[in-house]
Write a protein that holds these residues in place. Structure first.
Motif, PDB file in Angstrom:
ATOM      1  N   GLY A  20      47.285  54.452  31.774  1.00 20.94           N
ATOM      2  CA  GLY A  20      46.001  54.093  32.372  1.00 20.94           C
ATOM      3  C   GLY A  20      45.906  52.684  32.913  1.00 20.94           C
ATOM      4  N   TYR A  21      46.986  51.900  32.799  1.00 26.08           N
ATOM      5  CA  TYR A  21      46.992  50.532  33.314  1.00 26.08           C
ATOM      6  C   TYR A  21      47.795  50.469  34.611  1.00 26.08           C
ATOM      7  CZ  TYR A  21      44.934  48.259  29.222  1.00 26.08           C
ATOM      8  OH  TYR A  21      44.075  47.847  28.234  1.00 26.08           O
ATOM      9  N   LEU A  22      47.345  49.633  35.539  1.00 28.17           N
ATOM     10  CA  LEU A  22      48.103  49.358  36.746  1.00 28.17           C
ATOM     11  C   LEU A  22      49.111  48.249  36.458  1.00 28.17           C
ATOM     12  CD1 LEU A  22      45.227  49.324  39.415  1.00 28.17           C
ATOM     13  CD2 LEU A  22      46.732  51.228  38.806  1.00 28.17           C
ATOM     14  N   SER A  23      50.261  48.297  37.118  1.00 31.61           N
ATOM     15  CA  SER A  23      51.299  47.279  36.913  1.00 31.61           C
ATOM     16  C   SER A  23      51.034  46.062  37.805  1.00 31.61           C
ATOM     17  CB  SER A  23      52.682  47.862  37.211  1.00 31.61           C
ATOM     18  OG  SER A  23      53.005  48.878  36.302  1.00 31.61           O
ATOM     19  N   GLN A  24      49.837  45.517  37.700  1.00 31.25           N
ATOM     20  CA  GLN A  24      49.462  44.376  38.525  1.00 31.25           C
ATOM     21  C   GLN A  24      48.373  43.581  37.816  1.00 31.25           C
ATOM     22  OE1 GLN A  24      48.483  47.158  41.710  1.00 31.25           O
ATOM     23  NE2 GLN A  24      46.382  46.377  41.739  1.00 31.25           N
ATOM     24  N   PHE A  25      48.091  42.400  38.385  1.00 34.39           N
ATOM     25  CA  PHE A  25      47.131  41.483  37.772  1.00 34.39           C
ATOM     26  C   PHE A  25      45.839  41.354  38.557  1.00 34.39           C
ATOM     27  CE2 PHE A  25      51.155  40.372  35.909  1.00 34.39           C
ATOM     28  CZ  PHE A  25      50.840  40.042  34.606  1.00 34.39           C
ATOM     29  N   VAL A  26      45.862  41.726  39.827  1.00 35.45           N
ATOM     30  CA  VAL A  26      44.661  41.651  40.655  1.00 35.45           C
ATOM     31  C   VAL A  26      44.473  42.977  41.368  1.00 35.45           C
ATOM     32  CG1 VAL A  26      44.788  39.153  40.973  1.00 35.45           C
ATOM     33  CG2 VAL A  26      45.944  40.664  42.596  1.00 35.45           C
ATOM     34  N   ASN A  27      43.260  43.197  41.861  1.00 33.37           N
ATOM     35  CA  ASN A  27      42.932  44.464  42.502  1.00 33.37           C
ATOM     36  C   ASN A  27      43.314  44.528  43.975  1.00 33.37           C
ATOM     37  OD1 ASN A  27      41.914  45.990  40.386  1.00 33.37           O
ATOM     38  ND2 ASN A  27      39.900  45.043  40.510  1.00 33.37           N
ATOM     39  N   ASN A  28      43.797  43.404  44.526  1.00 31.48           N
ATOM     40  CA  ASN A  28      44.230  43.363  45.923  1.00 31.48           C
ATOM     41  C   ASN A  28      43.162  43.844  46.904  1.00 31.48           C
ATOM     42  OD1 ASN A  28      46.785  42.423  45.166  1.00 31.48           O
ATOM     43  ND2 ASN A  28      47.554  44.493  44.858  1.00 31.48           N
ATOM     44  N   GLY A  29      41.901  43.575  46.547  1.00 32.68           N
ATOM     45  CA  GLY A  29      40.814  43.911  47.448  1.00 32.68           C
ATOM     46  C   GLY A  29      40.456  45.376  47.484  1.00 32.68           C
ATOM     47  N   GLN A  30      41.104  46.196  46.694  1.00 33.23           N
ATOM     48  CA  GLN A  30      40.821  47.623  46.683  1.00 33.23           C
ATOM     49  C   GLN A  30      39.654  47.918  45.745  1.00 33.23           C
ATOM     50  OE1 GLN A  30      44.430  49.793  45.792  1.00 33.23           O
ATOM     51  NE2 GLN A  30      45.674  48.299  46.886  1.00 33.23           N
ATOM     52  N   LYS A  31      39.050  49.070  45.938  1.00 30.66           N
ATOM     53  CA  LYS A  31      37.921  49.463  45.092  1.00 30.66           C
ATOM     54  C   LYS A  31      38.457  50.045  43.789  1.00 30.66           C
ATOM     55  CE  LYS A  31      34.763  50.305  48.938  1.00 30.66           C
ATOM     56  NZ  LYS A  31      33.894  51.289  49.623  1.00 30.66           N
ATOM     57  N   LYS A  36      42.318  49.342  34.802  1.00 24.88           N
ATOM     58  CA  LYS A  36      42.771  48.368  33.821  1.00 24.88           C
ATOM     59  C   LYS A  36      44.012  47.660  34.353  1.00 24.88           C
ATOM     60  CE  LYS A  36      41.018  51.071  29.918  1.00 24.88           C
ATOM     61  NZ  LYS A  36      41.367  51.794  28.665  1.00 24.88           N
ATOM     62  N   LEU A  37      44.037  46.326  34.186  1.00 23.45           N
ATOM     63  CA  LEU A  37      45.116  45.503  34.712  1.00 23.45           C
ATOM     64  C   LEU A  37      45.881  44.830  33.576  1.00 23.45           C
ATOM     65  CD1 LEU A  37      43.133  43.844  37.646  1.00 23.45           C
ATOM     66  CD2 LEU A  37      44.507  45.934  37.717  1.00 23.45           C
ATOM     67  N   LEU A  38      47.100  44.367  33.882  1.00 21.90           N
ATOM     68  CA  LEU A  38      47.966  43.802  32.854  1.00 21.90           C
ATOM     69  C   LEU A  38      47.389  42.556  32.202  1.00 21.90           C
ATOM     70  CD1 LEU A  38      51.455  44.122  34.617  1.00 21.90           C
ATOM     71  CD2 LEU A  38      50.416  45.677  32.960  1.00 21.90           C
ATOM     72  N   GLY A  47      50.955  32.871  37.752  1.00 26.63           N
ATOM     73  CA  GLY A  47      52.155  33.216  38.513  1.00 26.63           C
ATOM     74  C   GLY A  47      53.001  34.309  37.897  1.00 26.63           C
ATOM     75  N   THR A  48      52.554  34.889  36.786  1.00 18.32           N
ATOM     76  CA  THR A  48      53.315  35.979  36.168  1.00 18.32           C
ATOM     77  C   THR A  48      53.256  37.221  37.050  1.00 18.32           C
ATOM     78  OG1 THR A  48      52.809  35.129  33.961  1.00 18.32           O
ATOM     79  CG2 THR A  48      53.589  37.394  34.103  1.00 18.32           C
ATOM     80  N   MET A  49      54.393  37.884  37.212  1.00 15.98           N
ATOM     81  CA  MET A  49      54.469  39.089  38.049  1.00 15.98           C
ATOM     82  C   MET A  49      55.264  40.168  37.321  1.00 15.98           C
ATOM     83  SD  MET A  49      57.352  37.649  40.723  1.00 15.98           S
ATOM     84  CE  MET A  49      56.815  35.939  40.481  1.00 15.98           C
ATOM     85  N   ALA A  50      54.965  41.407  37.649  1.00 14.35           N
ATOM     86  CA  ALA A  50      55.723  42.526  37.098  1.00 14.35           C
ATOM     87  C   ALA A  50      57.026  42.689  37.868  1.00 14.35           C
ATOM     88  CB  ALA A  50      54.900  43.810  37.188  1.00 14.35           C
TER      89      ALA A  50
END
Length: 200
Positions: A20-31, A36-38, A47-50
């Protein structure tokens, strides 16, 4: 010490990405305000990235870093990623052999033949923590587990591969990236690592 010779400090993490979590930290402007984010799992440095991704419904080992060079080296190399997939039905030897040789899946609207890979049926059921969204039980028909190891990583590739041989994936967990294993990590657990070599 000359400023140009100073070694920049980087941080590396291994996490058990929950279902149920996305492999990202921001929503990138999407709805995706309800997604749930990392960043909800830990107070990660800026600056942490997957390194690579697991789709929203997939779980397991996900490596994070603040070093873009390490991330690119791992993603562009031939680093093995091993997955355990619980599939719908009792997967056959013939289906396993098809997975090993490569199967045709859809990718970006085109047909794609997957590369030969390692695949075998698991006869001992893996002991993973219970998922937040319950998997159907065997009253609705048998399920089985298969190990699939890839060096490529097309979007939803493992799910598409098992479906192509007639055994849709019900639960998907990545257990290994190179020499780094999920082992007994708990769902949502975060471990900081001293180093994350590009040759894993």
């Amino acid at each position: 010490m000359d400023i140009n010779s100073r070694i920049e400090q980087h941080f590396h993490f291994a996490i058990y990405k929950p279902f149920g979590y996305l492999s990202q930290f921001v929503n990138n402007g999407q709805k995706q305000n309800s997604k749930k984010l990392l960043g909800e799992l830990h107070d990660f440095p800026l600056g942490t990235m997957a390194i690579g991704r697991l789709d929203e419904k997939s779980e397991g080992l996900l490596l994070l870093t603040t070093n873009g060079k390490v991330s690119n080296a791992i993603c562009s190399g031939n680093v093995e990623k091993e997955y355990y997939a619980q599939v719908n039905g009792d997967i056959t030897k013939e289906a396993i052999q098809q997975l090993q040789k490569g199967v045709e899946i859809g990718f970006n609207g085109k047909k794609y033949m997957t590369k030969p890979c390692k695949a075998f049926k698991l006869f001992d059921i893996p002991n993973f923590p219970e998922r937040s969204k319950k998997i159907r039980d065997d009253r609705h028909g048998p399920t089985s587990w298969v190990s699939i190891t890839l060096t490529e990583g097309k979007f939803r590739q493992v799910r598409k591969m098992t479906s192509s041989v007639g055994y849709p994936t019900l639960r998907l967990i990545r257990i290994r990236v190179g020499d780094i294993y999920l082992n007994d990590m708990g769902i949502g657990e975060v471990k900081q690592m001293e180093d994350l070599p590009s040759y894993i």
